[in-house]
Design an enzyme around this catalytic site. Sequence first.
Site, PDB file in Angstrom:
ATOM      1  N   CYS A 113      52.115  26.733  -3.079  1.00  0.00           N
ATOM      2  CA  CYS A 113      52.333  25.634  -3.996  1.00  0.00           C
ATOM      3  C   CYS A 113      53.111  25.715  -4.972  1.00  0.00           C
ATOM      4  CB  CYS A 113      50.938  24.730  -4.365  1.00  0.00           C
ATOM      5  SG  CYS A 113      49.856  24.759  -3.116  1.00  0.00           S
ATOM      6  N   HIS A 247      52.138  19.108  -9.425  1.00  0.00           N
ATOM      7  CA  HIS A 247      51.935  19.569  -8.383  1.00  0.00           C
ATOM      8  C   HIS A 247      50.729  18.839  -8.054  1.00  0.00           C
ATOM      9  CE1 HIS A 247      50.620  21.355  -4.568  1.00  0.00           C
ATOM     10  NE2 HIS A 247      49.529  22.177  -5.229  1.00  0.00           N
ATOM     11  N   ASN A 277      48.276  16.880  -0.667  1.00  0.00           N
ATOM     12  CA  ASN A 277      48.724  18.079  -1.108  1.00  0.00           C
ATOM     13  C   ASN A 277      49.689  18.489  -0.193  1.00  0.00           C
ATOM     14  OD1 ASN A 277      49.459  20.768  -1.825  1.00  0.00           O
ATOM     15  ND2 ASN A 277      47.279  21.157  -2.428  1.00  0.00           N
TER      16      ASN A 277
END
Length: 320
Positions: A113, A247, A277
């Site tokens: 990520c 994020h 996500n």
Amino acid sequence: MRYTRIAGTGSYLPEHVVTNADIEKLVDTSNEWIIERTGIHSRHKVAPGERSSDMALIAAERAIEAAGIDRHSLQLILVATSTPDMILPNCACLVQERLGVAGMPAFDLVAACAGFIYGLSVADQFIRSGMYDNVLLIGTEALTSITDWTDRETCVLFGDGAGAVVLQASDQPGILSTHLHADGRYKDLLRASSPLPTQADPEDPPYVRMAGREVFKFAVGALGDVVDEALAHNDLDYSDIDWLVPHQANSRIISALAKKLDLPMERVIMTIAEQGNTSAASVPLALDIAVRDGRIQRGERLLLEAIGGGFCWGSALIVY
Ligand code: UT7
């Protein structure tokens, strides 16, 4: 002084939307639980045959158009992804071929990520050193392709998409700093095993596995620290930040960080409700949406951060 400036942004989301109600039919979960614990209402999913490079290409074309540059002036293509189309060639080469701009280097970055933040830092080094003037950086993920749809602890979380930026050399401030970190001691808390045929483990297929509670705890601490590190490095205060572009892993992690920064949620770019996500794509997707809807304006200070498997994490402080 030579800076790296964001010249244009672009993004892409697959057409198909998976709602919490759809997931309720697959595993023992509820719309209420997912919204309360994660903030996610729905996420996008690639169509059969649609891959990371397909999404990356569209996001890249939109970023190039927004930057108003000739694609042939690009000198480096970086793709942050943990879900490339193939083991080789890398995703960046696949995008380069379809953009029709052969010749310049093209490579992938794997930092889960945090991949886009890592990519910003790498691009910034190439630009500030004077080696390149124009860099294309893309974050793209087909995470639903490595999602175990029988595992309720992970399948509610992930979505697909791509975001891109064209980065350019400028004498005006752009990227003020990037700070990168990793700690491989946490490798088992967030992982997907090897897809290599001779190394594949039938007992442990290459799906994303996460020890959610432990990751959550580490993420809150590490992101708090990396944000303080970025501000201290630039001799700035919480009040100097115009926008947090985080994020999008969990709305509770993001609100905790906003609270620490004393930043009202109206100054935080949130996409998690509709996107889930999307790993390396989440920060550039959020950035593009807020640039295009007019919230983020030229000259404003943005704080970008992300954490993911490894753990890998980092921040970027940018004048847009
Ligand atoms: O992008 C990379 C970084 N990723 C992150 O930062 C994600 C970090 N982690 C998280 O966002 C959260 O930990 C999760 C959203 C994954 C989980 O939320 P949580 O509040 O930490 O839940 P938990 O894992 O502590 O589980 C609480 C309960 C458990 O039941 P018991 O043991 O209390 O009876 C779980 O079994 O919730 C249960 N549970 C679920 N219930 C309904 C876990 N997943 C689900 C589910 N639906 N999907």
